[in-house]
Design a protein around this motif. Structure first.
Motif: not given
Length: 572
Positions: A356-364, A374-377, A392-401
């Motif tokens: 029943r519980l939803p989830y969302g996405i946020i930036q680290i 790279t990410a965690y829950y 979600v890790n948005t630091y150093d985008l050239p390392s996040r393909p």
């Protein structure tokens, strides 16, 4: 292995078949396979009320560690004092028979026995003198508690201030543990601290009101500000201790086997994280086989892309071509959201029960992003009206393909961590099991979930499928690299080279990962070992059941047990 006191002939199980779902019953029978029947009649039946009394008393015992609004006690004296009490619980649960009990209670008894044996071994060997793992250590979690603080009432504020006032004690107790480790020669290696010290230094501010703890209070009064200053001073004390005392005596060797008692310690860590008895040599051999299998599949997918060149050239192409990288953090977040929304629509094909519980996405957060994954829950709270969060890790985008987004998102959110954890929160389990988590089960499920995209027609882009294989390779490489460093004496450079030639991971991620393996021995083994065992169980059941195999029932059964050691999933 299972304690024989828990084992009894399958013919004497008194569960009416109608009361146990077919898949759950099969899991239970698999559990019984490794039990020896020769001590089946040593003890008589244990009533549910007797078993529940043990569960409740153990839960109440562990609750005393929280100390209300104060922080935990971690001193060596306190930890040693736990051993007799834990042995008493182990003796009681080991003398109990599981006849006339529900499947949940039977599994809970085995979970408790496993947990108690592990805790006792940990405490008796004083492994707590190595409290830092580089992953949400106590000083990091204390920052996070300030960042997430919601001081809406006077009671909230009072509890928060109580924790601030208690932090100096907690900090000194942890430092005392590390000093005890120094006296025993049990110290983390020098190499892991280059990126670690800034996670402490960044919170040492001239004006305490500017610190995370001061900001949580809004405009702290002088008395409150003094408590905040006490916390900031303790961060300075921790930084000075590590810089002036700890690091100078740390080893230049990366592997834990090099420290006194390191061989037995690493054997323990492998058992602890994998959650069944297996040797480092066996894990290493499994890893080598998995790396070869996945490498062959990666070669085939590379061929499908039409790329002209060898494997290393293809990896360099993936790491450097701008088409594979988001240009802004918002673009990365939007692509992630799109992938997950598509998976949301396919979940009913894979599961009979959804949470029943939803989830969302946020930036680290920015302060943590440069040195974290790279990410965690982060799990939500149905009672606290807080959804689960996929960070979600948005630091150093050239390392996040971009080609890794599908596999990463299925792992961390759905059908991975969020689905497993949110469903577990809805299960009716003994209270003590709410606080126990076995990484091999949790991460094994999440890695298995990456592959589920194939079951519903995803990974249609060969580059994304290569990203999936690269992520699977990443976890297989851990089996080789972790044991390589801590059992076979590999250097950090050896590990980096092995990972770089066998995966499409960015060099930034590879450096971060290898540092993590050095800092936290054995933990990274849990992912792939867990996935292998869930996948093998599925394959076995598909062979046995043929056309009658129901993927939804299989997944409901795996997730319906709650978090348990792999030993109980597979009968190892």
């Amino acid at each position: 292995m299972f304690s024989e006191a828990f084992c009894f002939p399958a013919s004497r199980i008194q569960h009416p078949a109608s009361r146990i779902p077919p898949m759950s019953r099969l899991l239970f029978l698999l559990l019984l396979v490794s039990c020896s029947p020769r001590l089946a009649d040593v003890v008589g039946p244990t009533t549910p009320s007797e078993l529940n009394t043990i569960f409740e008393e153990y839960h109440e015992y562990t609750r005393t560690f929280s100390r209300g609004d104060s922080l935990a006690i971690v001193s060596a004296e306190f930890q040693q004092a736990q051993i007799p009490q834990l042995r008493s619980f182990l003796n009681r649960i080991s003398s109990a028979s599981l006849r006339n009990t529900t499947l949940t209670d039977s599994l809970s008894a085995l979970v408790l026995a496993h947990e108690l044996r592990d805790q006792i071994e940990y405490l008796e060997n004083e492994y707590y003198v190595l409290p830092l793992t580089g992953w949400f250590d106590y000083h990091t979690t204390f920052v996070n508690s300030a960042l997430s603080a919601r001081l809406t009432t006077s009671a909230d504020t009072l509890a928060y201030l109580t924790r601030l006032s208690d932090f100096p004690r907690l900090n000194r107790e942890y430092i005392d543990l590390m000093r005890r480790g120094m006296s025993l020669g049990l110290v983390r290696p020098k190499i892991v601290f280059n990126d670690y010290l800034p996670t402490i230094a960044t919170h040492i501010t001239e004006n305490p009101a500017d610190s995370p703890w001061g900001k949580a209070l809004g405009e702290p009064n002088p008395a409150q500000l003094e408590l905040v200053k006490g916390v900031v001073d303790e961060y300075q004390y921790l930084l000075d201790f590590l810089t002036d005392e700890y690091i100078p005596v740390a080893s230049d060797v990366s592997g834990i086997r090099a420290v006194p008692g390191g061989e037995e310690y690493y054997r323990y860590l492998v058992r602890h994280h994998v959650t069944f008895d297996i040797t480092p040599d066996s894990v290493h051999a499994i890893g080598l086989r998995e790396v070869k299998r996945i490498r062959d599949e990666m070669q085939e997918v590379m061929r499908q892309t039409g790329f002209e060149g060898d494997f290393s050239a293809f990896l360099e192409f993936l790491r450097t071509d701008p088409q594979f990288y988001a240009k802004t953090p918002d673009e990365l977040m939007m692509r992630t959201a799109y992938v997950l929304k598509k998976m949301d629509g396919q979940l009913p094909q894979l599961f009979g029960r959804l949470p029943r519980l939803p989830y969302g996405i946020i930036q680290i957060p920015d302060y943590l992003a440069p040195r974290t994954a790279t990410a965690y829950y982060s799990q939500g709270s149905p009672e606290g009206h807080r959804a689960g969060n996929y960070a979600v890790n948005t630091y150093d985008l050239p390392s996040r393909p971009i080609y890794e987004i599908e596999a990463l998102s299925y792992h961390e959110a759905v059908p991975g961590h969020h689905l497993q954890i949110a469903l577990a929160q809805e299960l009716e389990l003994p209270a003590f099991r709410r606080r126990i988590a076995f990484t091999a089960y949790t991460e094994g499920w999440a890695l298995y979930s990456e592959r589920l995209g194939l079951d519903v027609g995803f990974y249609s882009d060969p580059y994304s499928n290569f990203g999936r294989l690269s992520y699977e390779m990443w976890r297989a490489l851990r089996l080789v690299v972790d044991t390589g460093i801590h059992w076979y004496g590999w250097t950090k450079e050896d590990a980096i080279e092995y990972m770089s030639v066998n995966s499409a991971l960015s060099m930034h991620n590879i450096h971060s990962e290898v540092t993590r393996y050095i800092f936290w021995p054995g933990q990274s083994l849990a992912y792939k070992m867990g996935e292998i065992h869930i996948r093998q169980l599925r394959e076995q059941m598909q062979v046995e059941q043929g056309d009658k195999f129901d993927i939804r029932k299989f997944h409901d059964a795996i997730l319906g047990t709650g978090n348990i050691p792999l030993q109980l999933v597979t009968g190892k």
